[in-house]
Write a protein that holds these residues in place. Structure first.
Motif, PDB file in Angstrom:
ATOM      1  N   ASP A 183       1.819  -4.468  -3.024  1.00 61.43           N
ATOM      2  CA  ASP A 183       2.058  -5.709  -3.767  1.00 61.43           C
ATOM      3  C   ASP A 183       2.352  -5.400  -5.235  1.00 61.43           C
ATOM      4  O   ASP A 183       3.196  -6.050  -5.864  1.00 61.43           O
ATOM      5  CB  ASP A 183       0.836  -6.625  -3.665  1.00 61.43           C
ATOM      6  N   GLU A 184       1.663  -4.405  -5.768  1.00 69.20           N
ATOM      7  CA  GLU A 184       1.884  -4.008  -7.163  1.00 69.20           C
ATOM      8  C   GLU A 184       3.285  -3.424  -7.347  1.00 69.20           C
ATOM      9  O   GLU A 184       3.962  -3.703  -8.341  1.00 69.20           O
ATOM     10  CB  GLU A 184       0.829  -2.987  -7.576  1.00 69.20           C
ATOM     11  N   ASP A 185       3.731  -2.618  -6.371  1.00 66.78           N
ATOM     12  CA  ASP A 185       5.091  -2.067  -6.424  1.00 66.78           C
ATOM     13  C   ASP A 185       6.125  -3.189  -6.461  1.00 66.78           C
ATOM     14  O   ASP A 185       7.100  -3.135  -7.221  1.00 66.78           O
ATOM     15  CB  ASP A 185       5.365  -1.178  -5.207  1.00 66.78           C
ATOM     16  N   LEU A 186       5.923  -4.198  -5.626  1.00 64.51           N
ATOM     17  CA  LEU A 186       6.861  -5.327  -5.570  1.00 64.51           C
ATOM     18  C   LEU A 186       6.901  -6.075  -6.897  1.00 64.51           C
ATOM     19  O   LEU A 186       7.976  -6.411  -7.409  1.00 64.51           O
ATOM     20  CB  LEU A 186       6.460  -6.285  -4.446  1.00 64.51           C
ATOM     21  N   GLN A 187       5.729  -6.310  -7.462  1.00 58.86           N
ATOM     22  CA  GLN A 187       5.652  -7.062  -8.713  1.00 58.86           C
ATOM     23  C   GLN A 187       6.329  -6.309  -9.859  1.00 58.86           C
ATOM     24  O   GLN A 187       7.126  -6.885 -10.617  1.00 58.86           O
ATOM     25  CB  GLN A 187       4.188  -7.335  -9.062  1.00 58.86           C
ATOM     26  N   ILE A 188       6.040  -5.022  -9.975  1.00 61.40           N
ATOM     27  CA  ILE A 188       6.608  -4.227 -11.062  1.00 61.40           C
ATOM     28  C   ILE A 188       8.120  -4.089 -10.903  1.00 61.40           C
ATOM     29  O   ILE A 188       8.878  -4.187 -11.871  1.00 61.40           O
ATOM     30  CB  ILE A 188       5.924  -2.846 -11.112  1.00 61.40           C
ATOM     31  N   THR A 189       8.560  -3.879  -9.664  1.00 59.32           N
ATOM     32  CA  THR A 189      10.001  -3.764  -9.404  1.00 59.32           C
ATOM     33  C   THR A 189      10.716  -5.049  -9.791  1.00 59.32           C
ATOM     34  O   THR A 189      11.786  -5.026 -10.419  1.00 59.32           O
ATOM     35  CB  THR A 189      10.252  -3.453  -7.916  1.00 59.32           C
ATOM     36  N   ARG A 190      10.125  -6.175  -9.438  1.00 58.66           N
ATOM     37  CA  ARG A 190      10.728  -7.475  -9.755  1.00 58.66           C
ATOM     38  C   ARG A 190      10.831  -7.665 -11.269  1.00 58.66           C
ATOM     39  O   ARG A 190      11.860  -8.128 -11.787  1.00 58.66           O
ATOM     40  CB  ARG A 190       9.889  -8.591  -9.126  1.00 58.66           C
ATOM     41  N   GLN A 191       9.781  -7.286 -11.997  1.00 63.63           N
ATOM     42  CA  GLN A 191       9.778  -7.447 -13.454  1.00 63.63           C
ATOM     43  C   GLN A 191      10.866  -6.594 -14.110  1.00 63.63           C
ATOM     44  O   GLN A 191      11.584  -7.058 -15.004  1.00 63.63           O
ATOM     45  CB  GLN A 191       8.405  -7.070 -14.013  1.00 63.63           C
ATOM     46  N   ALA A 226      11.856  -7.920  -3.863  1.00 64.27           N
ATOM     47  CA  ALA A 226      11.645  -7.619  -5.279  1.00 64.27           C
ATOM     48  C   ALA A 226      12.936  -7.636  -6.080  1.00 64.27           C
ATOM     49  O   ALA A 226      12.898  -7.613  -7.311  1.00 64.27           O
ATOM     50  CB  ALA A 226      10.970  -6.252  -5.419  1.00 64.27           C
TER      51      ALA A 226
END
Length: 233
Positions: A183-191, A226
């Protein structure tokens, strides 16, 4: 010529005649240790290393401080052994020099996986490409776990702009578990994707590496969420 000298000569002759592919793990370590242990019998040291770390790769990936705890391993031997993974990375990076075209996830994975050989810490890389997917720059952004390695977004944008990049790839490794986006990977990638979009640069992929495996988030059903819709895809 002493007993150990004769053994060393025989091992070196075998290397010249057969190549290293025919050597057992302990023999490879023996051969390496010849160059840091001038006289002593390196066979027992090689076996102690394998017993302690479990495999040849385990020995070569062991921290220098842990290598020094093995009987018979001095500072020179620990340095020599711990140099193998980073030297391998540098060799492969140099062989796949700038200008390589990374237009498929397979090519990206093949280029990126060697960046993490022997790494015990999580790292984040930024790869800058031109509009034809040719590699312009590959930069290590930070080290730690992905929640900690996030550098200032302005640093990412600055490197991207200075590289004259049209496209960007992110890459990081999972030191534990599988090459699957968290979930953290997805969030950071999206940002990061949204920030790059503001300067008209497309984040084309985020490659996650775990040991001998990698995942393209662009190709992953979960990872695709993402990335902003539109752009070149």
């Amino acid at each position: 010529m002493g007993e150990h000298d004769g053994h060393r000569a025989r091992l070196r002759t075998r290397l010249e005649q057969e190549g290293i592919d025919h050597f057992a793990p302990h023999e490879i370590l023996e051969l390496l240790l010849f160059y840091s242990v001038p006289r002593a019998n390196t066979n027992p040291i090689a076996h102690r290393l394998l017993e302690r770390f479990g495999s040849l790769s385990g020995v070569l990936e062991a921290p220098r401080s842990e290598l020094l705890k093995v009987e018979g391993v001095g500072a020179a031997s620990a340095t020599l052994l711990s140099l193998i993974p980073p030297l391998t990375r540098r060799y492969l990076m140099d062989k796949n020099a700038m200008g390589i075209v990374l237009d498929t996830s397979e090519k990206r994975g093949a280029y990126i996986q060697p960046l993490f050989i022997g790494q015990n810490n999580e790292q984040l890389y930024l790869l800058c490409l031109d509009q034809k997917f040719k590699l312009l720059n590959c930069v290590l952004l930070a080290e730690g776990n992905l929640g900690q390695v996030m550098v200032d977004m302005r640093t990412i944008l600055d490197i991207t702009l200075r590289s004259n990049a049209s496209l960007v790839i992110l890459a990081h490794n999972h030191t534990q578990g599988f090459a699957l986006p968290s979930d953290e990977d997805l969030q950071i990638t999206r940002q990061i994707a949204e920030a790059l979009k503001m300067i008209s640069v497309t984040l084309v992929d985020h490659i996650i590496v775990a040991r001998d495996d990698f995942t393209s988030m662009r190709d992953s059903r979960v990872g695709q969420m993402a990335f902003p819709r539109g752009g070149i895809f």
